[in-house]
Scaffold this active site. Structure first.
Site: not given
Ligand code: ZN
Length: 183
Positions: A56, A61, A101-102, A143-144, A147
């Site tokens: 995701g 991000q 998380c990225l 989660h997304e 963000h």
């Molecule tokens: Zn994330």
């Protein structure tokens, strides 16, 4: 020449902001119109997510503060899901799952979230839709969307744990700066 240049631009992944970058705390603005630029960004975000690899990615991000999310929780990476202006219309149950998380590479922690959600969004073709999700997909959607509101999964942890992660990430960033200075 022009063609090859365009291709090389298209396949280059977008740089991903890393915690504790304050830009990750910005609230994303809704998308008014799914035009060519938005579709291009969606496709570029998918490339970036698959390349990472991740399941995701939110526009926040990649430092684009618009309400756009791309997700693919399939094993084969063949189930792309685009959520533009996503909204949770229902969230039920409570469960725990380990998340990463990225923007916080190498950190995995257990987070408590709703286990079943219904999300309302607009797809890549600009059409509104609603869908139900559970399991990993439900967690990923929550989660997304977080963000887009400037929220990170570490916010659900104790402040002690979060500051430990922050120090670890800052140390990593310093080491990378030192490496860059040496070359
Ligand atoms: Zn994330």
């Amino acid at each position: 020449m022009r063609v090859s240049l365009e291709i090389s631009v298209a396949v280059t992944p977008l740089p991903i902001l890393l915690f504790p970058d304050p830009l990750l705390r910005r609230t994303a603005a809704p998308v008014d119109n799914v035009d060519g630029q938005v579709v291009e960004l969606v496709d570029h975000m998918f490339q970036t997510m698959y390349d990472a690899p991740g399941i995701g990615l939110a526009a926040t991000q990649v430092d684009v503060h618009r309400r756009i999310v791309v997700i693919d929780v399939s094993d084969e990476g063949d189930a792309p899901l685009t959520l533009i202006n996503p909204e949770l219309v229902l969230a039920e149950g409570q469960g725990e799952m380990q998340e990463g998380c990225l923007s916080i590479p190498g950190v995995y922690e257990t987070v408590k979230r709703s286990t079943e959600v219904r999300v309302r969004a607009v797809n890549r073709d600009g059409e509104p839709f609603e869908m139900d999700a559970d399991g990993l997909l439900a967690v990923c959607i929550q989660h997304e969307i977080d963000h887009l509101d400037g929220k990170l999964f570490v916010d659900y942890l104790s402040s002690l744990k979060r500051s430990r992660i922050r120090r670890k990430m800052e140390k990593l960033a310093r080491e990378e700066d030192d490496d860059a200075a040496l070359t």
